[in-house]
Design an enzyme around this catalytic site. Structure first.
Site, PDB file in Angstrom:
ATOM      1  N   ASP A 148       0.838  -1.215   0.000  1.00 44.11           N
ATOM      2  CA  ASP A 148       0.000   0.000   0.000  1.00 44.11           C
ATOM      3  C   ASP A 148       0.861   1.248   0.000  1.00 44.11           C
ATOM      4  OD1 ASP A 148      -2.159   1.687   0.327  1.00 44.11           O
ATOM      5  OD2 ASP A 148      -2.520   1.190   2.407  1.00 44.11           O
ATOM      6  N   GLU A 197      -2.579   9.936  -1.059  1.00 49.56           N
ATOM      7  CA  GLU A 197      -3.791   9.128  -1.256  1.00 49.56           C
ATOM      8  C   GLU A 197      -4.473   8.857   0.083  1.00 49.56           C
ATOM      9  OE1 GLU A 197      -6.137   5.348  -1.430  1.00 49.56           O
ATOM     10  OE2 GLU A 197      -4.290   5.672  -0.363  1.00 49.56           O
ATOM     11  N   GLU A 198      -3.652   8.578   1.087  1.00 52.26           N
ATOM     12  CA  GLU A 198      -4.188   8.166   2.391  1.00 52.26           C
ATOM     13  C   GLU A 198      -4.820   9.335   3.140  1.00 52.26           C
ATOM     14  OE1 GLU A 198      -4.276   5.125   3.128  1.00 52.26           O
ATOM     15  OE2 GLU A 198      -2.483   4.074   2.409  1.00 52.26           O
ATOM     16  N   ASP A 244      -3.150  -1.068  -6.718  1.00 58.27           N
ATOM     17  CA  ASP A 244      -3.197  -0.794  -5.278  1.00 58.27           C
ATOM     18  C   ASP A 244      -3.357  -2.098  -4.504  1.00 58.27           C
ATOM     19  OD1 ASP A 244      -3.117   0.699  -2.965  1.00 58.27           O
ATOM     20  OD2 ASP A 244      -5.010   1.759  -3.292  1.00 58.27           O
ATOM     21  N   HIS A 341      -3.539  -1.753   6.223  1.00 56.61           N
ATOM     22  CA  HIS A 341      -3.533  -0.666   7.218  1.00 56.61           C
ATOM     23  C   HIS A 341      -3.113  -1.139   8.605  1.00 56.61           C
ATOM     24  CE1 HIS A 341      -5.951   2.562   4.812  1.00 56.61           C
ATOM     25  NE2 HIS A 341      -4.852   2.134   4.204  1.00 56.61           N
TER      26      HIS A 341
HETATM   27 ZN   LIG Z   1      -3.913   2.616   2.282  1.00 54.66          ZN
END
Ligand SMILES: [Zn+2]
Ligand SMILES: *[C@@H]1O[C@H](CO)[C@@H](O)[C@H](O)[C@H]1NC(C)=O
Length: 398
Positions: A148, A197-198, A244, A341
């Site tokens: 990620d 992105e996060e 992703d 995550h």
């Molecule tokens: Zn992520």
């Protein structure tokens, strides 16, 4: 009126049909050969998680606006300048406050690298676009984000390096044959490594996709020179392939969009062929070389694919503006990969056979899209020759 136009109808229809074919290049482009698939370079030691030249520099914290982010950005720039000097490098910058920045503006820097046919005007080139985000999550502290999306960035770098010489050869060949008519379709290729992105705190429309939102907005408003084939840089994205959460074992990739299901099928067909040719190290889910383990919707047509609630990711700001999307994300019936995550999403938890196989698959996909059959190493490779690619030597300066 109607009868007066009847004579025109048939030729108009055939023009219309020709235009439709142009819109769907995937239905026409030629498959690459088994010999080429059997000769694709593997990343080998360049994907070593501790000192590999491509992957290891990305396996670190790289939160937007921090020195880790700048170091990874420099790694990308250094890789392209050193290994792929024919590529054009750009940065697209923006700033935004975030829920944790105490009112300060945080810089977001998107990395863009592109290569066009040397004779083509920039506004006339439609580009296959390979995308991954390079930022890592703010929390938990020390989060690496290997799937990620450090590994997806590395896969794209390896794929672009693996087709670069063939691109040069193909374009030299076209020039030698005088096939440089500016009215022909001009195919280029580009890479986006997107920042921010996060979410910093909780995913929302304003706390997420910082880099993608800025780039999509800017490229939608910039206008190419008059008479260009494409009106804006955004409209010259022929397909936005978003990678992703890739790098865990036995991924499940769904097909999300009917209009790009043909491209999904191209990717699935290449997986199937590479497995059948024993080019993959990872075993498919069933261990059966004939299964399409990673792409469960490969045998469906575009009307049969499920209507999932779409996954929020970097494609959203582009899709909203009409860009065609192929979203390659590991999201099976049980959700995202188990490490998603969590602190465990680090180099040690990558399934390296799967990571390498992905890099081959995207190499094959890009080679096929760019119509590089005959220009890839396969034709010249003698059986038994070492297929290792030369190691990329990292430079330390910017
Ligand atoms: Zn992520
Ligand atoms: C964007 O940011 C990068 C990295 O900080 C910098 O090198 C570059 O010059 C900036 N580009 C523009 C157009 O401001």
């Amino acid at each position: 009126m109607y009868s007066a136009y009847r004579g025109l109808l048939a030729p108009l229809l055939s023009i219309y049909i020709a235009a439709l074919c142009l819109l769907a290049p995937g239905n026409a482009y030629q498959a690459i050969s088994d010999a080429t698939l059997e000769s694709l370079p593997r990343p080998n030691e360049d994907f070593d998680i501790h000192n590999g030249a491509i992957l290891s520099p990305i396996l670190r914290t790289r939160v937007s606006g921090t020195p880790g982010s700048t170091a990874v950005l420099n790694h990308f720039a250094d890789f392209f300048r050193t290994s792929l000097p024919n590529w054009k490098i750009e940065f697209q910058n923006s700033t935004s406050k975030t829920p944790v920045s105490n009112g300060k503006e945080v810089p977001f820097v998107n990395f863009i690298a592109s290569r066009d046919p040397p004779w083509a005007a920039a506004g006339d080139v439609g580009r296959l676009t390979l995308v991954a985000h390079y930022d890592s999550k703010y929390e938990p502290e020390g989060f690496i984000g290997a799937i990620d999306s450090a590994a997806p960035c590395a896969m794209i770098m390896h794929a672009m390096r693996s087709i670069d010489t063939a691109l040069t050869k193909k374009w030299e060949d076209m020039r030698a044959q005088g096939r440089t008519n500016p009215l022909d379709e001009q195919k280029g290729i580009q890479v986006f490594f997107l920042d921010g992105e996060e979410a910093f705190k909780t995913w929302s429309d304003t706390d997420s996709l910082y880099g993608a939102r800025s780039l999509a907005e800017q490229w939608d408003s910039e206008v190419n020179p008059a008479m260009s084939a494409y009106k804006t840089p955004l409209s010259s994205i022929s397909l936005f392939v978003l990678l992703d959460l890739l790098g865990s074992k036995n991924p499940t990739i769904q097909s999300f969009f009917p209009t790009t299901h043909w491209a999904y099928k191209k990717l699935a067909a290449l997986e199937h062929r590479l497995r059948g040719l024993k080019q993959f190290k990872s075993s498919g889910d069933s261990g059966d070389a004939s299964s399409r383990a990673w792409f469960p919707h490969a045998s469906k047509n575009e009307h049969e694919i499920p209507h999932f609630s779409s996954i929020q990711d970097d494609h959203i700001p582009f899709m909203k503006r009409g860009v065609e999307i192929l979203h390659v994300i590991d999201a099976g019936p049980h959700g995202f990969p188990a490490v998603w995550h969590r602190m465990e999403d680090d180099g040690e938890h990558l399934d390296m056979d799967t990571v390498e196989d992905w890099s081959l698959l995207f190499t094959a996909f890009a080679a096929e899209w760019m119509e590089l059959e005959g220009f890839m190493p396969g034709a010249e490779t003698t059986p038994g020759k070492n297929k290792r690619s030369g190691s990329y030597q990292a430079k330390t300066e910017l």
